[in-house]
Design a protein around this motif. Structure first.
Motif, PDB file in Angstrom:
ATOM      1  N   LEU A   1     -11.275  19.156  17.026  1.00  0.00           N
ATOM      2  CA  LEU A   1     -11.677  20.173  16.057  1.00  0.00           C
ATOM      3  C   LEU A   1     -12.433  19.539  14.891  1.00  0.00           C
ATOM      4  O   LEU A   1     -12.083  18.457  14.416  1.00  0.00           O
ATOM      5  CB  LEU A   1     -10.458  20.924  15.535  1.00  0.00           C
ATOM      6  CG  LEU A   1      -9.606  21.667  16.570  1.00  0.00           C
ATOM      7  CD1 LEU A   1      -8.551  22.506  15.852  1.00  0.00           C
ATOM      8  CD2 LEU A   1     -10.448  22.517  17.483  1.00  0.00           C
ATOM      9  N   GLU A   2     -13.456  20.247  14.408  1.00  0.00           N
ATOM     10  CA  GLU A   2     -14.286  19.752  13.314  1.00  0.00           C
ATOM     11  C   GLU A   2     -13.723  20.184  11.966  1.00  0.00           C
ATOM     12  O   GLU A   2     -13.436  21.371  11.765  1.00  0.00           O
ATOM     13  CB  GLU A   2     -15.714  20.277  13.455  1.00  0.00           C
ATOM     14  CG  GLU A   2     -16.482  19.667  14.617  1.00  0.00           C
ATOM     15  CD  GLU A   2     -16.767  18.195  14.391  1.00  0.00           C
ATOM     16  OE1 GLU A   2     -16.919  17.788  13.212  1.00  0.00           O
ATOM     17  OE2 GLU A   2     -16.824  17.450  15.389  1.00  0.00           O
ATOM     18  N   PRO A   3     -13.537  19.260  11.043  1.00  0.00           N
ATOM     19  CA  PRO A   3     -13.058  19.629   9.706  1.00  0.00           C
ATOM     20  C   PRO A   3     -14.034  20.581   9.016  1.00  0.00           C
ATOM     21  O   PRO A   3     -15.248  20.465   9.166  1.00  0.00           O
ATOM     22  CB  PRO A   3     -12.998  18.286   8.978  1.00  0.00           C
ATOM     23  CG  PRO A   3     -12.917  17.259  10.059  1.00  0.00           C
ATOM     24  CD  PRO A   3     -13.699  17.809  11.206  1.00  0.00           C
ATOM     25  N   GLY A   4     -13.480  21.537   8.277  1.00  0.00           N
ATOM     26  CA  GLY A   4     -14.293  22.484   7.534  1.00  0.00           C
ATOM     27  C   GLY A   4     -14.796  23.663   8.343  1.00  0.00           C
ATOM     28  O   GLY A   4     -15.381  24.594   7.785  1.00  0.00           O
ATOM     29  N   LYS A   5     -14.544  23.678   9.620  1.00  0.00           N
ATOM     30  CA  LYS A   5     -14.993  24.776  10.481  1.00  0.00           C
ATOM     31  C   LYS A   5     -13.826  25.716  10.766  1.00  0.00           C
ATOM     32  O   LYS A   5     -12.751  25.267  11.176  1.00  0.00           O
ATOM     33  CB  LYS A   5     -15.558  24.223  11.791  1.00  0.00           C
ATOM     34  CG  LYS A   5     -16.016  25.302  12.758  1.00  0.00           C
ATOM     35  CD  LYS A   5     -16.540  24.669  14.044  1.00  0.00           C
ATOM     36  CE  LYS A   5     -16.946  25.726  15.064  1.00  0.00           C
ATOM     37  NZ  LYS A   5     -17.449  25.113  16.323  1.00  0.00           N
ATOM     38  N   PRO A   6     -13.991  27.036  10.547  1.00  0.00           N
ATOM     39  CA  PRO A   6     -12.885  27.971  10.834  1.00  0.00           C
ATOM     40  C   PRO A   6     -12.689  28.166  12.336  1.00  0.00           C
ATOM     41  O   PRO A   6     -13.655  28.238  13.100  1.00  0.00           O
ATOM     42  CB  PRO A   6     -13.331  29.264  10.152  1.00  0.00           C
ATOM     43  CG  PRO A   6     -14.813  29.168  10.081  1.00  0.00           C
ATOM     44  CD  PRO A   6     -15.154  27.714   9.950  1.00  0.00           C
ATOM     45  N   TYR A   7     -11.446  28.257  12.728  1.00  0.00           N
ATOM     46  CA  TYR A   7     -11.093  28.481  14.137  1.00  0.00           C
ATOM     47  C   TYR A   7     -10.113  29.645  14.211  1.00  0.00           C
ATOM     48  O   TYR A   7      -9.160  29.724  13.428  1.00  0.00           O
ATOM     49  CB  TYR A   7     -10.452  27.240  14.760  1.00  0.00           C
ATOM     50  CG  TYR A   7     -11.391  26.080  14.956  1.00  0.00           C
ATOM     51  CD1 TYR A   7     -12.081  25.919  16.153  1.00  0.00           C
ATOM     52  CD2 TYR A   7     -11.588  25.146  13.948  1.00  0.00           C
ATOM     53  CE1 TYR A   7     -12.943  24.850  16.343  1.00  0.00           C
ATOM     54  CE2 TYR A   7     -12.453  24.079  14.115  1.00  0.00           C
ATOM     55  CZ  TYR A   7     -13.129  23.935  15.317  1.00  0.00           C
ATOM     56  OH  TYR A   7     -13.985  22.883  15.501  1.00  0.00           O
TER      57      TYR A   7
ATOM     58  N   GLU B   1      -0.930  39.002  21.424  1.00  0.00           N
ATOM     59  CA  GLU B   1       0.084  39.231  20.403  1.00  0.00           C
ATOM     60  C   GLU B   1      -0.437  39.014  18.984  1.00  0.00           C
ATOM     61  O   GLU B   1      -0.069  39.740  18.071  1.00  0.00           O
ATOM     62  CB  GLU B   1       1.294  38.314  20.644  1.00  0.00           C
ATOM     63  CG  GLU B   1       2.178  38.737  21.810  1.00  0.00           C
ATOM     64  CD  GLU B   1       1.556  38.403  23.152  1.00  0.00           C
ATOM     65  OE1 GLU B   1       0.702  37.490  23.205  1.00  0.00           O
ATOM     66  OE2 GLU B   1       1.909  39.063  24.153  1.00  0.00           O
ATOM     67  N   ALA B   2      -1.283  37.998  18.790  1.00  0.00           N
ATOM     68  CA  ALA B   2      -1.702  37.688  17.424  1.00  0.00           C
ATOM     69  C   ALA B   2      -2.942  36.811  17.432  1.00  0.00           C
ATOM     70  O   ALA B   2      -3.260  36.160  18.435  1.00  0.00           O
ATOM     71  CB  ALA B   2      -0.574  36.992  16.662  1.00  0.00           C
ATOM     72  N   GLU B   3      -3.630  36.809  16.292  1.00  0.00           N
ATOM     73  CA  GLU B   3      -4.765  35.913  16.071  1.00  0.00           C
ATOM     74  C   GLU B   3      -4.681  35.400  14.641  1.00  0.00           C
ATOM     75  O   GLU B   3      -4.601  36.186  13.694  1.00  0.00           O
ATOM     76  CB  GLU B   3      -6.096  36.631  16.315  1.00  0.00           C
ATOM     77  CG  GLU B   3      -7.307  35.725  16.148  1.00  0.00           C
ATOM     78  CD  GLU B   3      -8.603  36.417  16.482  1.00  0.00           C
ATOM     79  OE1 GLU B   3      -9.417  36.633  15.561  1.00  0.00           O
ATOM     80  OE2 GLU B   3      -8.797  36.761  17.672  1.00  0.00           O
ATOM     81  N   VAL B   4      -4.674  34.085  14.498  1.00  0.00           N
ATOM     82  CA  VAL B   4      -4.532  33.450  13.192  1.00  0.00           C
ATOM     83  C   VAL B   4      -5.739  32.542  12.978  1.00  0.00           C
ATOM     84  O   VAL B   4      -6.047  31.704  13.827  1.00  0.00           O
ATOM     85  CB  VAL B   4      -3.238  32.624  13.104  1.00  0.00           C
ATOM     86  CG1 VAL B   4      -3.117  31.962  11.736  1.00  0.00           C
ATOM     87  CG2 VAL B   4      -2.026  33.505  13.387  1.00  0.00           C
ATOM     88  N   THR B   5      -6.423  32.708  11.849  1.00  0.00           N
ATOM     89  CA  THR B   5      -7.598  31.889  11.553  1.00  0.00           C
ATOM     90  C   THR B   5      -7.212  30.750  10.619  1.00  0.00           C
ATOM     91  O   THR B   5      -6.573  30.968   9.584  1.00  0.00           O
ATOM     92  CB  THR B   5      -8.700  32.733  10.897  1.00  0.00           C
ATOM     93  OG1 THR B   5      -9.077  33.779  11.807  1.00  0.00           O
ATOM     94  CG2 THR B   5      -9.931  31.887  10.587  1.00  0.00           C
ATOM     95  N   ILE B   6      -7.590  29.525  11.004  1.00  0.00           N
ATOM     96  CA  ILE B   6      -7.340  28.354  10.170  1.00  0.00           C
ATOM     97  C   ILE B   6      -8.642  27.571  10.019  1.00  0.00           C
ATOM     98  O   ILE B   6      -9.561  27.697  10.832  1.00  0.00           O
ATOM     99  CB  ILE B   6      -6.250  27.442  10.752  1.00  0.00           C
ATOM    100  CG1 ILE B   6      -6.734  26.837  12.076  1.00  0.00           C
ATOM    101  CG2 ILE B   6      -4.947  28.185  10.948  1.00  0.00           C
ATOM    102  CD1 ILE B   6      -5.866  25.699  12.555  1.00  0.00           C
TER     103      ILE B   6
END
Length: 376
Positions: free
Chosen positions: A113-119, A126-131
């Protein structure tokens, strides 16, 4: 007569109610926690299942765990396979209603995963969580670094625990002329000496983490390595090229090797490396921990019991026969009474009445026959 077949296990849709991820914006190598809540209907049967699909962005997940209530009763078994957590209910649901609970998994983000990029972390339907992963803590390049991660049979990073761990020891930034490593593998693992390799850094991230690595160096040509038991030693440059610098200015040298896990029950694996740079030795210790998972469950004890069916017991009717009595006119006489009393004493009293009746019948018949003869 037909026999009732047992109910087949069924998938319970919508059993997972909520999913949260903390922290919201973890560093690339920070530990994160996934919390879920769940509940099943009262119609749930032992063997029924429900599931939670995990996003591919999560790594180092456990392979399974148990869910128990506060009394230690097993409520469900959870198995993690191919990114899906499958919960299988036990007999607990046969004796409880309003069964619900939680599940908690500690894990890390995928290293790609690339730092600073939202995923968007999607947990099935059931759910979706953005980090948004952060850069992580700045790396101290004046000291050596060490870490480990799971790899699969092909040597690629694995999102779930396997029987192989790849270890990395990074040197301080150059330039310096010579470097050597002495790495002792801890308990629960076996060193695989043939896996040893080295390469130099090419580019760095803003926090001084290495972003890309150069091609592998040639063993026994550009570095040397040997193993004795659980201890690995490696050095650069080799004796034949002692005039070449070990690490150029502003670069980092990486030592990598694999270990085979022989104790899968261990919660962590520890390694200690001694790194000697131009005659100065410093140690670096890494405690590689397994991810953890747990959960709890509860329910209201079902006090409803169905009374056993007892077949009715009907006593057969008792029929009492009325006594058969025969009345025979007999002239009272002292001799007759005496005779009956004597017969009673001898047990012949029951034969007296029939005998008298038979005698009278014979006399009557004889009288009728005499009268007919006289009439002729």
């Amino acid at each position: 007569m037909s026999l009732a077949l047992p109910a087949r296990a069924a998938e319970i849709p919508g059993a997972v109610k909520t999913v949260t991820v903390t922290p919201d914006n973890p560093g690339r190598y920070d530990e994160i926690t996934v919390d879920a809540t769940w509940a099943v209907p009262d119609t749930a049967q032992p063997g029924d299942t429900f599931s939670l699909t995990l996003p591919a962005e999560l790594d180092s997940l456990v392979s399974g765990f148990e869910i128990r209530n506060s009394a230690g009763e097993l409520v469900a078994n959870a198995v993690v396979q191919n990114g899906v957590v499958t919960f299988t209910l036990t007999d607990f649901v046969s004796t409880h209603k309003n069964v619900s609970g939680t599940a908690k998994l500690t894990t890390k983000l995928n290293r790609e995963l690339e730092p600073g990029k939202p995923y968007a972390l999607t947990f099935g339907n059931e759910a979706e969580v953005t980090i948004t992963p952060g850069e992580g803590r700045p790396v101290d390049r004046t000291s050596s670094q060490k870490y480990g991660f799971w790899i699969d049979a092909n040597g690629d990073p694995s999102s779930t625990p396997t029987d192989r761990i790849r270890w990395t020891v990074e040197s301080p930034k150059g330039a310096f002329d010579r470097i050597s490593f002495e790495d002792t593998v801890g308990t629960g693992m076996e060193l695989e000496c043939g896996s040893v390799g080295m390469n130099l850094s090419e580019t760095f991230r803003a926090n001084d983490e290495v972003q890309t690595w150069g091609p592998a160096l040639a063993r026994d040509v550009e570095f040397t390595a040997s193993c004795a038991g659980q201890t690995l030693t490696a050095s650069r440059p080799v004796e034949s090229s002692a005039d070449a610098p070990a690490v150029p200015e502003g670069q980092v040298l990486r030592l990598v090797y694999d270990t085979k896990v022989i104790d899968a029950s261990a919660s962590s694996y520890k390694n200690t490396a001694l790194v000697t740079v131009d005659g100065t030795t410093k140690s670096v210790v890494t405690d590689f921990r397994r991810s953890t998972a747990s959960g709890d469950g509860q329910g209201d004890e079902d006090s409803h019991t169905t009374p056993p069916v007892v077949p009715p017991t009907t006593e057969p009717p008792v029929t009492t026969a009325a006594p058969l009595t025969t009345s025979v006119p007999v002239e009272p006489s002292t001799s007759a009474a005496t005779t009956q009393e004597e017969l009673a004493n001898t047990g012949a009293n029951g034969l007296l009445v029939p005998a008298v009746a038979g005698g009278l019948a014979v006399l009557a018949g004889a009288g009728m026959l005499l009268m007919r003869r006289r009439s002729h």
